[in-house]
Motif scaffolding. Structure first.
Motif, PDB file in Angstrom:
ATOM      1  N   ASP A   1      -5.949  -1.443  -4.583  1.00 24.52           N
ATOM      2  CA  ASP A   1      -5.324  -2.084  -3.431  1.00 24.52           C
ATOM      3  C   ASP A   1      -6.198  -3.223  -2.931  1.00 24.52           C
ATOM      4  O   ASP A   1      -7.319  -2.987  -2.473  1.00 24.52           O
ATOM      5  N   GLU A   2      -5.675  -4.425  -3.007  1.00 22.07           N
ATOM      6  CA  GLU A   2      -6.363  -5.623  -2.498  1.00 22.07           C
ATOM      7  C   GLU A   2      -7.789  -5.747  -2.981  1.00 22.07           C
ATOM      8  O   GLU A   2      -8.693  -5.952  -2.176  1.00 22.07           O
ATOM      9  N   THR A  24       0.836  -1.203   0.000  1.00 15.77           N
ATOM     10  CA  THR A  24       0.000   0.000   0.000  1.00 15.77           C
ATOM     11  C   THR A  24       0.871   1.254   0.000  1.00 15.77           C
ATOM     12  O   THR A  24       0.548   2.246  -0.657  1.00 15.77           O
TER      13      THR A  24
END
Ligand SMILES: Nc1ncnc2c1ncn2[C@@H]1O[C@H](COP(=O)(O)OP(=O)(O)O)[C@@H](O)[C@H]1O
Ligand SMILES: [Mg+2]
Length: 400
Positions: free
Chosen positions: A343-344, A60
């Motif tokens: 992100d994810e 991140t």
């Protein structure tokens, strides 16, 4: 550390050796003292980038560094000094300031962007474009749009309208750089008016002057948000595939006026409403109406279920479809797509949705950055993407 192949790419500054040559993206990235990165250089091709590694590795953080290639406070909205790398145990040096430098391939050529916190400037972010200091952050949006989706945004639909307004503002802002200044002027006039009303001894002419600013800027803010949301709604409706179709609309008094009357009339109506509400606003604080109270309403199409009562997975899919629609819209309006930082996002999706998401992403001609703990999840991208493994603030290549 760069691998030999990376070093060669770094030295030549070569654009894409993989992915779509028509695309845009970061080909070189250098971080210094940026969170858990001491000194990291990456050389990349255009085309998707997949970052994998354990929790806390710095995935991140790396996306955050890219988010600083756009105006604003980055994807964590952090204070700039928070980003200074904290010295490791046993390291005595005091670290002050961080820097991100990138070469970005855009449709109009390669641009070098440097940004960071210079300790002498306190919380001010310094920006250089092709070596020259930029006067304002807004100059960044002349070159590149950056859009992100992070796990923190998963609760966007169930939390307060303020988060949704910020989300909408970022979407507007990526298309229309002047939007940030309008929001800033509006909010400042709102704060000053609230202060005067609270103090009780306000001069009527002064209040009227502030209300005039609020009316002009506020109507402009509402109009820009409304236009972007309408365009996004249309772009979502056109999308195909297994993602749910999102219907978007803005709810708010001023937006309602804009549906029925020209902007100048709405401005006069807003100024008059503010003048009428002084006594009320003095008691309650703030202002009873205005774009600082608007909300983004999202529904699942075709059944019309409100986003906040959709399942967690559906909410995630809705967010993804909005962000993808925004990327397409940006491509249509600016002539190039934004950098997408996701992100994810793969973890929440079932295999079908994941596959089709990857398919859509590869068609965007934009560099997509994806993160996750499991490399296997990204297997369908193996032939198109660059796989990097992140560990403890260092980045290495996995597949070649
Ligand atoms: N200013 C900082 N200096 C050094 N390390 C930091 C700083 N800010 C955050 N970190 C560290 O970065 C790590 C988190 O990185 P992050 O990118 O969020 O991980 P992930 O790979 O799970 O996304 C944590 O170990 C955190 O302590
Ligand atoms: Mg993370």
């Amino acid at each position: 550390m760069l691998t030999e192949a990376q070093e060669a790419r770094w030295n030549t500054g070569a654009a894409a050796d993989r992915g779509s040559p028509a695309g845009i993206g970061v080909t070189r990235l250098a971080l210094s003292n940026f969170r858990n990165y001491r000194n990291t250089r990456l050389a990349l091709g255009i085309g998707p980038v997949v970052l994998t590694g354990p929790n806390g590795a710095g995935k991140t953080n790396l996306l955050e560094s890219l988010s600083f290639l756009a105006p604003g406070r980055g994807l964590r909205g952090a204070a700039l000094s928070e980003i200074d790398r904290r010295p490791a145990q046993g390291e005595t040096a005091v670290i002050e300031g961080w820097a991100v430098a990138a070469s970005v391939v855009t449709r109009s050529g390669t641009v070098r962007i440097g940004t960071g916190r210079d300790p002498a400037g306190g919380e001010r972010r310094s920006i250089r474009i092709d070596g020259d200091p930029a006067r304002s952050q807004a100059a960044l949006s002349d070159h590149l749009g950056v859009v992100w989706l992070t796990p923190q945004m998963d609760r966007l639909f169930v939390e307060s309208p303020a988060g949704r307004r910020r989300f909408v503002d970022r979407l507007v802002f990526a298309i229309d750089a002047a939007h940030a200044a309008r929001v800033g002027s509006y909010e400042q006039a709102l704060r000053e008016r609230s202060y005067l009303l609270r103090e009780g001894a306000a001069d009527a002419a002064w209040l009227a002057a502030l209300e005039e600013v609020m009316a002009a800027q506020g109507v402009a803010v509402a109009a820009a948000r409304r236009e972007t949301v309408q365009r996004l709604d249309a772009a979502c409706a056109e999308a195909e595939g297994p993602f749910p179709c999102a219907r978007l609309e803005l709810a708010g008094t001023v937006e309602g006026w804009l549906d029925r009357m020209p902007a100048l009339t709405a401005e006069a109506a807003f100024a008059a409403a503010l003048a009428d509400a002084r006594r009320h606003d003095a008691i309650t604080g703030g202002a009873a109406i205005g774009p600082h109270r608007s909300d983004l309403i999202v529904r699942l199409s075709p059944n019309g279920v409100a986003a906040d009562s959709a399942s967690t997975g559906e909410q995630k899919a809705l967010l993804i479809s909005i962000v993808l629609a925004h990327a397409r819209l940006q491509r249509a309006l600016r002539g190039e797509p934004p950098l997408l930082l996701l992100d994810e996002i793969a973890a929440h999706l079932d295999a079908d949705r994941r596959w089709s998401l990857f398919e859509v992403l590869c068609q965007l001609e934009s560099q997509i950055w994806l993160t996750g703990t499991e490399e296997a999840v990204f297997a369908p991208l193996r032939s198109q993407a660059q796989f990097l493994s992140v560990r403890n603030g260092t980045v290495g290549e996995t597949y070649s």
